[in-house]
Design an enzyme around this catalytic site. Structure first.
Site, mmCIF file in Angstrom:
data_model
loop_
_atom_site.group_PDB
_atom_site.id
_atom_site.type_symbol
_atom_site.label_atom_id
_atom_site.label_comp_id
_atom_site.label_asym_id
_atom_site.label_seq_id
_atom_site.Cartn_x
_atom_site.Cartn_y
_atom_site.Cartn_z
ATOM 1 N N LYS A 38 -31.552 22.645 -36.008
ATOM 2 C CA LYS A 38 -30.307 22.407 -36.764
ATOM 3 C C LYS A 38 -29.275 23.494 -36.494
ATOM 4 C CE LYS A 38 -32.490 22.094 -40.770
ATOM 5 N NZ LYS A 38 -33.933 21.978 -40.453
ATOM 6 N N LYS A 39 -29.710 24.736 -36.421
ATOM 7 C CA LYS A 39 -28.766 25.827 -36.153
ATOM 8 C C LYS A 39 -28.165 25.712 -34.754
ATOM 9 C CE LYS A 39 -28.706 28.166 -39.981
ATOM 10 N NZ LYS A 39 -27.440 28.306 -40.754
ATOM 11 N N ASP A 53 -23.661 32.745 -36.832
ATOM 12 C CA ASP A 53 -24.181 32.297 -38.122
ATOM 13 C C ASP A 53 -25.339 33.187 -38.539
ATOM 14 O OD1 ASP A 53 -24.518 30.778 -40.397
ATOM 15 O OD2 ASP A 53 -25.226 28.976 -39.382
ATOM 16 N N LYS A 54 -25.806 32.943 -39.743
ATOM 17 C CA LYS A 54 -26.949 33.644 -40.328
ATOM 18 C C LYS A 54 -27.861 32.629 -40.989
ATOM 19 C CE LYS A 54 -28.443 35.031 -44.634
ATOM 20 N NZ LYS A 54 -28.506 34.162 -45.845
ATOM 21 N N HIS A 55 -29.168 32.894 -40.953
ATOM 22 C CA HIS A 55 -30.121 32.029 -41.655
ATOM 23 C C HIS A 55 -31.140 32.892 -42.372
ATOM 24 C CE1 HIS A 55 -32.650 28.573 -42.553
ATOM 25 N NE2 HIS A 55 -33.681 29.317 -42.195
ATOM 26 N N SER A 56 -31.473 32.494 -43.599
ATOM 27 C CA SER A 56 -32.522 33.154 -44.380
ATOM 28 C C SER A 56 -33.659 32.179 -44.609
ATOM 29 C CB SER A 56 -31.968 33.629 -45.728
ATOM 30 O OG SER A 56 -33.023 34.017 -46.601
ATOM 31 N N THR A 88 -28.332 27.443 -50.827
ATOM 32 C CA THR A 88 -26.933 27.860 -50.727
ATOM 33 C C THR A 88 -25.982 26.737 -51.134
ATOM 34 O OG1 THR A 88 -27.446 29.467 -49.002
ATOM 35 C CG2 THR A 88 -25.169 28.720 -49.136
ATOM 36 N N SER A 128 -37.904 23.376 -36.496
ATOM 37 C CA SER A 128 -37.116 22.786 -37.579
ATOM 38 C C SER A 128 -35.896 23.639 -37.907
ATOM 39 C CB SER A 128 -37.996 22.617 -38.819
ATOM 40 O OG SER A 128 -37.251 22.081 -39.898
ATOM 41 N N ARG A 142 -44.241 16.091 -42.149
ATOM 42 C CA ARG A 142 -44.985 17.336 -42.377
ATOM 43 C C ARG A 142 -45.260 17.537 -43.863
ATOM 44 N NH1 ARG A 142 -41.042 21.419 -40.488
ATOM 45 N NH2 ARG A 142 -42.572 22.923 -41.258
#
Length: 434
Positions: free
Chosen positions: A186-187, A79-82, A119, A182, A167
């Site tokens: 999830k990832k 996967d990818k996360h930004s 997204t 955080s 938070r």
């Protein structure tokens, strides 16, 4: 164990082990930890930190506070996360492109946050698409298509869901340890074997400077690798929108141009770089350079676009979207140019102000319950360094009403600096890690 002892340990800078942090995360998930205790814990972590081992332990504890996914597939699960920016629609291109190269991409994404787009909101600009798939349907789409972009189940990382809300109201959002836990809880709950991260910096990002972006990227890479997920990152520039558009349907259109081989520029370049890293790290190719070449091939020969079309149909969208997207995507009734007030070079853009202008048009949320207009936003944004004449278009505004377009124009004219000298242009990628 009890919450007070754990909070006191963080307050006094004493190291916490996996058992204590697992108890606290489970207490967040099941309610044994009160809101007051959660807020005290968050403030103590913000002020004193957890250390590298503690940050990893908290991430794993939050991951394991709810449902985690396991996969039995014939390819790597990556996967990818930004961290978020303006015009960042890489995920819409990269997920199907990686799937076309033999990977499986169970992408759990989010909605717009602050001035940046989400997204899920972009994908839902396609009529009929549902991102809230059941767990079983999510698995089926990933197995059959190779990728799916969905919202997180309430059962995944519930400790994060609870702590995130605390938070937000306790002035502890900025904690590096809590941001890292955080994002990664999830990832990692998605059962990933590999992850590539895009940490943004610049006027359109949450991290404005290189040092803070580097600190976050390092924390994310080190923590994810310590948790057993092969992870690397780039720090990419967000001094201007990544794509020449900002707004949900308008960014889908830019993604489709890249998927169909008609788009290039910074969006395509960054997508290929991130994809090359992901494929190389996953062992699907011999090197990251070979991975970049594989990405270019599937974007050029239509395989990535075909995979995207299959995902859209599997998630409730129209069949044949790849061939009909220009007719299917919603369009705003008011479209007007923003004209340059004088001749010169485009020297700077306030990306945050541009993102907020899109929200003001209705393309994002002021509060969580706001409806989003998928058609509004900006496109044809001129790149930094462009020479423009007085009266030439700097971008196009897409609005539901003329008065909204007028208000956006006033904001955008202040957000774009025009001067006599050409600026020094920043690189697309400042650093790579891992």
């Amino acid at each position: 164990m009890d919450a007070r002892a754990i909070i006191a340990s963080v307050r006094d800078r004493a190291a916490l082990g996996q058992a204590e942090l697992s108890w606290f995360a489970n207490g967040l998930a099941d309610g044994r930890v009160s809101d007051a205790q959660a807020g005290a814990f968050a403030m103590a972590v913000l002020l004193n930190g957890l250390g590298d081992a503690g940050r990893t332990a908290l991430t794993l504890a939050m991951r394991d506070s709810g449902e985690t996914l396991g996969w039995s597939l014939d390819g790597p699960v990556i996967d990818k996360h930004s961290t978020g920016g303006i015009g960042d629609c890489v995920s819409l291109i990269l997920a199907p492109a990686l799937a076309a190269c033999g990977a499986y991409v169970p992408m759990i994404s989010g909605r717009g946050l602050g001035h940046t787009g989400g997204t899920l909101d972009k994908l839902e600009a396609v009529p009929g698409v549902c991102t809230g798939l059941s767990g079983e349907r999510f698995r089926d789409v990933v197995a059959q298509v190779g990728c799916a972009i969905v919202s997180a189940s309430a059962r995944m990382a519930p400790a994060d869901r609870r702590l995130y809300a605390i938070r937000d109201v306790s002035a502890t959002v900025e904690s590096l340890d809590l941001i890292t836990a955080s994002i990664l809880s999830k990832k990692l709950a998605a059962g990933l074997e590999g992850l590539v991260l895009d940490v943004k910096m610049g006027s359109g990002a949450f991290m404005k400077g290189l040092e803070e972006a580097r600190a976050l990227a390092s924390a994310l890479v080190e923590t994810a690798n310590a948790a057993g997920c092969r992870t690397s990152a780039v720090i990419s520039d967000m001094s201007q929108p990544l794509a020449p558009a900002a707004g949900n349907a308008l960014e889908v259109a830019e993604a489709m141009r890249v998927l169909c081989g008609a788009g290039g520029g910074r969006l395509a370049e960054l997508t290929v770089m991130l994809g090359g890293m992901a494929l190389g790290d996953a062992g699907l190719v011999d090197s990251r350079e070979d991975g970049e070449e594989a990405l270019r091939k599937v974007l050029g020969d239509g395989r990535a676009a075909e995979c995207f079309g299959r995902m859209i149909a599997a998630m409730g969208g129209p069949a044949g979207f790849v061939e009909t997207w220009e007719r299917v995507l919603p369009a705003a009734p008011v479209i007007r140019d923003l004209q340059a007030p004088r001749a010169g070079f485009v020297r700077a853009m306030n990306g945050e102000a541009m993102g907020l202008a899109v929200i003001g048009l209705g393309g994002g949320r002021q509060v969580e319950t706001d409806a989003v207009d998928p058609a509004v936003g900006l496109d044809r944004v001129v790149p930094l360094g462009s020479r423009v004449e007085a009266g030439a278009p700097l971008l196009r505004i897409h609005a539901a009403r003329q008065d909204q377009a007028d208000r956006a124009a006033a904001v955008l004219l202040q957000a774009i600096e025009i001067g006599e000298a050409a600026p020094d242009l920043p690189p697309l990628v400042h650093e790579r890690l891992g």
